[in-house]
Design an enzyme around this catalytic site. Structure first.
Site, PDB file in Angstrom:
ATOM      1  N   GLY A 101      -0.456   4.543   0.370  1.00 37.95           N
ATOM      2  CA  GLY A 101      -1.239   5.680   0.818  1.00 37.95           C
ATOM      3  C   GLY A 101      -0.375   6.569   1.701  1.00 37.95           C
ATOM      4  N   PHE A 102      -1.008   7.295   2.609  1.00 35.63           N
ATOM      5  CA  PHE A 102      -0.258   8.200   3.481  1.00 35.63           C
ATOM      6  C   PHE A 102       0.797   7.453   4.299  1.00 35.63           C
ATOM      7  CE2 PHE A 102      -4.136  10.855   2.972  1.00 35.63           C
ATOM      8  CZ  PHE A 102      -3.526  11.998   2.490  1.00 35.63           C
TER       9      PHE A 102
ATOM     10  N   ALA B 130      -5.146  10.790   8.383  1.00 32.81           N
ATOM     11  CA  ALA B 130      -3.829  10.877   7.759  1.00 32.81           C
ATOM     12  C   ALA B 130      -2.718  11.196   8.759  1.00 32.81           C
ATOM     13  CB  ALA B 130      -3.862  11.908   6.634  1.00 32.81           C
TER      14      ALA B 130
ATOM     15  N   GLY C 237       0.821  -1.206   0.000  1.00 34.39           N
ATOM     16  CA  GLY C 237       0.000   0.000   0.000  1.00 34.39           C
ATOM     17  C   GLY C 237       0.854   1.254   0.000  1.00 34.39           C
TER      18      GLY C 237
ATOM     19  N   GLU D 165     -18.511  17.740   3.630  1.00 30.57           N
ATOM     20  CA  GLU D 165     -17.785  18.468   2.590  1.00 30.57           C
ATOM     21  C   GLU D 165     -18.441  18.309   1.228  1.00 30.57           C
ATOM     22  OE1 GLU D 165     -13.452  18.282   4.875  1.00 30.57           O
ATOM     23  OE2 GLU D 165     -13.882  16.914   3.208  1.00 30.57           O
TER      24      GLU D 165
ATOM     25  N   VAL E  26      -2.356  -7.836  -4.145  1.00 32.83           N
ATOM     26  CA  VAL E  26      -1.932  -8.811  -3.133  1.00 32.83           C
ATOM     27  C   VAL E  26      -3.086  -9.778  -2.876  1.00 32.83           C
ATOM     28  CG1 VAL E  26      -1.216  -9.132  -0.742  1.00 32.83           C
ATOM     29  CG2 VAL E  26      -0.274  -7.244  -2.090  1.00 32.83           C
TER      30      VAL E  26
ATOM     31  N   ASP F 205      -4.754   3.430   8.459  1.00 32.30           N
ATOM     32  CA  ASP F 205      -6.156   3.114   8.716  1.00 32.30           C
ATOM     33  C   ASP F 205      -6.391   1.648   9.053  1.00 32.30           C
ATOM     34  OD1 ASP F 205      -6.693   5.728   8.179  1.00 32.30           O
ATOM     35  OD2 ASP F 205      -7.832   5.389   6.345  1.00 32.30           O
TER      36      ASP F 205
END
Length: 458
Positions: A19-20, A323, A17, A176, A85, A306
């Site tokens: 991501g952040f 994050a 992964g 949002e 994966v 996460d």
């Protein structure tokens, strides 16, 4: 074996992964004597907090995505493999992917999260989601396709269902996107669709709990509610959606909201991988980790971001899926790897809460900082813009996002109202979520004792 990765005398650290969490960890290990291998099913890093702006035409997709290989250009110990994966095997220290097997000395799972539909099949089949760039582009196309269809309908009920938009979930994403849609209804859509009576268009935000922005302060919750109501968003608290079918979003057995557009932003699950012991996986598919981010009972395997469920005295339900948590865990784990390499004991992780924020609309945002500090309005909006602009990956993306935001602010317009690829809701099934569910169901029983690695006992 190892998908043509070069052999090395250094330990191989595989990160699943980008991501952040995965991105930050790989960057932090740039100068360390370790071979860093990142596996991701996309060749780009996706800045998820701004997906809703892609969905509503405020930003283009390439403004929030950046090629992984370009991010790490020049990092000699870095290798990337584009792959799905399929499972991990702690006993043999192998990661099984659709392109072959990859061995590891250390494994870090940073797979993030998946949309949680809470087992409601009609929602999973029919609702729109915004967890990925394809999701956001599909949502944008679908909304504008339905406006085009509404022009052709003479039946007022059918036209109303095409115009109505229901957003489920009162967290930051739901707030949002509701605010962004309300601004679009006020400033953009009347220019494009003068034939439609947009006063009939309803934007309805549905939240099962008693307040919006549940983890934030009461002041922020009240401010967000007030901002949305002033924008004409109909907010329904203590209301859940039971099913969504035949253009009807049912909030009771018989009562419904007519709509073709239901955006699901109500919950997420961790994206745990098959092959891990069943006891390490929580009910919401997060992976239990100890205070060193080690997966419980599996030395040499770690989870961050996460997908990691780290329980503390202050947060008995686990650290929030944010994050800043992911980035702090990545920084801390990189330092612990250095300590392990020197034969030292790793340090426990401590989360520093820098605050949370949410934007509602132009000049309208809410910010909570530690020690009960709160502010909102224009200053909160500027703070939100600055933080997100600085967090974007790549100088070009920062410049493009800033220009797009400045143009939209002064012109009150969003120019990216493009139907690039017509979208059919029947094709909406998120293959990643489907595969994750299949893999979780097929996770084999795990018994063998993993090889020991120098890590403190939990």
């Amino acid at each position: 074996m190892d998908t043509n990765l070069p052999k090395t005398a250094h330990p191989r650290l595989v990160i699943i992964g980008c991501g952040f969490a995965g991105l930050r960890l790989a960057q932090q290990l740039k100068h360390d004597p370790v071979q860093v291998v990142v596996i991701d099913r996309h060749n780009y890093h996706n800045f998820q907090p701004l997906l809703y702006q892609v969905a509503t035409g405020a930003l283009e997709a390439d403004s929030i995505a950046y090629p992984i290989r370009k991010i790490f250009a020049g990092q000699k110990n870095f290798f990337f493999r584009l792959a799905d994966v399929e499972r991990v095997d702690p006993a043999t220290k192998l990661v099984h992917t659709n392109i072959g097997e990859i061995s590891y000395d250390y494994l870090v799972i940073a797979t993030g999260s998946l949309t949680n539909f809470f087992g409601i099949e009609s929602l999973e089949r029919n609702a729109m989601q915004i967890k990925s760039i394809p999701n956001a582009l599909n949502l944008r196309s679908y909304i504008f396709q339905n406006f085009e269809k509404a022009l052709l309908k003479s039946d007022p009920e059918q036209r109303q269902a095409l115009l109505n938009i229901v957003v489920v979930g009162g967290g930051p994403t739901g707030v949002e996107i509701s605010g962004s849609l309300a601004e679009m209804r006020r400033t953009v859509l009347p220019k494009d669709y003068p034939e439609l009576d947009l006063s009939q268009m309803k934007i309805i935000l549905v939240e099962a709990g008693p307040a919006l922005l549940g983890p934030m302060s009461k002041k922020s919750q009240d401010d967000a509610l007030r901002y949305l109501q002033n924008l004409g968003v109909e907010v329904r608290l203590n209301t859940g959606i039971k099913r969504f079918e035949e253009c009807r979003a049912y909030y009771s057995d018989t009562e419904f909201i007519p709509t073709e557009n239901l955006i699901w932003a109500a919950g997420v699950n961790g994206a745990a991988l098959p092959g891990l012991p069943e006891a390490t996986i929580t009910r919401n598919k997060r992976i239990n980790v100890n205070q060193w981010n080690q997966v419980e009972g599996l030395p040499g395997i770690f989870a961050i971001g996460d997908v990691a469920n780290m329980v503390t005295e202050d947060m008995p339900k686990g650290l929030p899926m944010l994050a800043p948590v992911a980035q702090q865990q990545a920084d801390h784990l990189a330092e612990n790897f250095r300590r392990l390499a020197k034969g030292q004991q790793p340090e426990p992780f401590k989360y520093f809460n820098k605050g949370v924020m949410a934007i509602v609309a132009r000049n309208k945002a809410v910010v909570d900082l530690p020690k009960d500090l709160h502010f909102n309005g224009f200053f909160g909006w500027l703070t939100w813009l600055f933080v997100h602009l600085m967090t974007l990956v790549g100088f070009r993306n920062k410049v493009v996002a800033f220009i797009d935001w400045a143009f939209s602010y002064w012109n009150s317009d969003k120019a990216l109202r493009l139907i690039i690829r017509p979208f059919n809701r029947r094709d909406m099934k998120d293959d990643r979520g489907k595969r994750a569910a299949e893999h979780q169901a097929a996770t084999p029983e795990y018994n063998p004792t993993p090889p020991a690695i120098q890590t403190p006992a939990a």
